[in-house]
Design an enzyme around this catalytic site. Structure first.
Site, PDB file in Angstrom:
ATOM      1  N   ARG A 159       0.842  -1.217   0.000  1.00  0.00           N
ATOM      2  CA  ARG A 159       0.000   0.000   0.000  1.00  0.00           C
ATOM      3  C   ARG A 159       0.872   1.262   0.000  1.00  0.00           C
ATOM      4  O   ARG A 159       0.584   2.231   0.717  1.00  0.00           O
ATOM      5  CB  ARG A 159      -0.960   0.024   1.191  1.00  0.00           C
ATOM      6  CG  ARG A 159      -1.872  -1.157   1.294  1.00  0.00           C
ATOM      7  CD  ARG A 159      -2.940  -1.205   0.210  1.00  0.00           C
ATOM      8  NE  ARG A 159      -3.612  -2.481   0.263  1.00  0.00           N
ATOM      9  CZ  ARG A 159      -3.257  -3.540  -0.500  1.00  0.00           C
ATOM     10  NH1 ARG A 159      -2.300  -3.442  -1.392  1.00  0.00           N
ATOM     11  NH2 ARG A 159      -3.882  -4.675  -0.400  1.00  0.00           N
ATOM     12  N   SER A 209     -11.296  -0.845   3.990  1.00  0.00           N
ATOM     13  CA  SER A 209     -10.658  -1.173   5.276  1.00  0.00           C
ATOM     14  C   SER A 209     -10.139   0.095   5.942  1.00  0.00           C
ATOM     15  O   SER A 209      -9.481   0.913   5.297  1.00  0.00           O
ATOM     16  CB  SER A 209      -9.467  -2.107   5.051  1.00  0.00           C
ATOM     17  OG  SER A 209      -9.925  -3.308   4.506  1.00  0.00           O
ATOM     18  N   GLU A 279      -5.421   3.009   7.333  1.00  0.00           N
ATOM     19  CA  GLU A 279      -5.117   2.903   5.904  1.00  0.00           C
ATOM     20  C   GLU A 279      -5.757   4.098   5.189  1.00  0.00           C
ATOM     21  O   GLU A 279      -5.309   4.549   4.147  1.00  0.00           O
ATOM     22  CB  GLU A 279      -5.700   1.587   5.374  1.00  0.00           C
ATOM     23  CG  GLU A 279      -5.321   1.292   3.963  1.00  0.00           C
ATOM     24  CD  GLU A 279      -5.440  -0.187   3.613  1.00  0.00           C
ATOM     25  OE1 GLU A 279      -4.895  -1.027   4.351  1.00  0.00           O
ATOM     26  OE2 GLU A 279      -6.079  -0.486   2.600  1.00  0.00           O
TER      27      GLU A 279
END
Ligand code: FAD
Length: 284
Positions: A159, A209, A279
């Site tokens: 990520r 998420s 995130e």
């Protein structure tokens, strides 16, 4: 250039949190984008490029403007090489590639991102991520110049990419896919979508998420074990279906979401000693 003043943030983010932003700009091409950036730099106007707003919490107090590259949506498929504008939607691209018998984007059909947002975040699922298929990217760098960066220049990680660390704008992406059977690829896309619908609360607005999975743990399981499923702050709620999702069950604000994030972090830390890292990105 198209511009909307006093724009409703709900329309430009998948969380659909309450609030307005001063203005949102929709440049038609890179020349317009360059002029816009140069003007903002001269006038010291704070700006942020957004994709589909599927990873964002935008504060109603954000005093800058937004730039949305939805008109950067050209697609060219030549054999197994795909050139695509950064504003193109990833699930639509996965489908187009499937129709053309190109494999490699099956993971992407369930990620409601633009190509640019996916590259920024190195979005992924089912053990695949966009860096697996990237060849090169055309970029507007921090000097407002167009440059080409190759896969090895993009510092991809979990990520993570160079875009998170430099004020670069992704303009166009070249992908290298594999030839495959159209029917098999379409079947895989359908399976992925169905399993997502079963496991994720797609019936509510969210930004996917909330927390990264700490090494060796599932963030969702840690939250579930803390008994927080269904816990609410205002209209922001920990999903019953998937505890690593916060859903907007009505008129949630960014403040509701941020308070709930903090509460989850505190409770999980207290119970397990693990600090969950977010995130999702907060823009203020
Ligand atoms: C239901 C749901 C499921 C999801 N599932 C997944 C998943 O399986 N895997 C996963 O990785 N993510 C998932 N996400 C999160 C999200 O889709 C990704 O983080 C995605 O990469 C964000 O893309 P975006 O276009 O919406 O970007 P935005 O949320 O609009 O922006 C995110 C960041 O990207 C930057 N950015 C956007 N476009 C550009 C550009 N052209 N140039 C430079 N910077 C840019 C923005 O400035 C911002 O910092 C999910 C989200 C939802 C709502």
């Amino acid at each position: 250039m198209e511009k909307i003043n006093n724009a409703d943030i709900r329309k430009y983010t998948t969380y659909k949190l309450e609030g307005k932003v001063k203005a949102i700009y929709f440049p038609s091409d890179v020349l317009e984008l360059k002029e816009l950036i140069s003007d903002f730099k001269d006038k010291k106007i704070k700006y942020k490029v957004i994709g589909n707003g599927s990873n964002l919490i935008i504060s109603p107090n954000y005093d800058g403007v937004l730039i949305k590259l939805e008109k950067f949506d050209k697609l060219n498929i030549n054999g197994n090489i795909v050139k695509v504008g950064s504003g193109y939607m990833l699930p639509k691209l996965a489908l187009e590639c499937a129709y053309n018998g190109l494999s490699g984007l099956e993971f992407a059909s369930t990620i409601p991102a633009t190509v640019g947002g996916a590259v920024y975040q190195n979005a992924g699922a089912y053990g695949f991520s966009i860096d697996n298929i990237i060849k090169e990217v055309s970029v507007l760098d921090d000097n407002n110049e167009i440059i080409t960066l190759y896969k090895e220049d993009l510092d991809f990680g979990y990520r993570d990419s160079i875009f998170k660390h430099k004020k670069f704008i992704c303009l166009e992406v070249t992908l290298e896919l594999k030839e495959g059977n159209s029917e098999d690829i379409l079947k895989k896309l359908k399976e992925n979508l169905e399993s997502r619908k079963e496991k994720q609360p797609l019936e509510y607005p969210s930004a996917g998420s909330v927390f990264r999975n700490p090494l060796g743990y599932s963030a969702g399981k840690l939250i579930e074990d803390t008994g927080l499923k269904g816990y609410r702050v205002g209209d922001a709620m920990v999903s019953y279906k998937h505890a690593n999702f916060i859903v907007n069950v009505g008129h949630a604000t960014s403040e509701d979401v941020l308070k709930l994030i903090k509460l989850i972090q505190d409770k999980v830390k207290e119970k397990t000693g693990i600090l969950l890292e977010t995130e999702q990105e907060f823009i203020e």
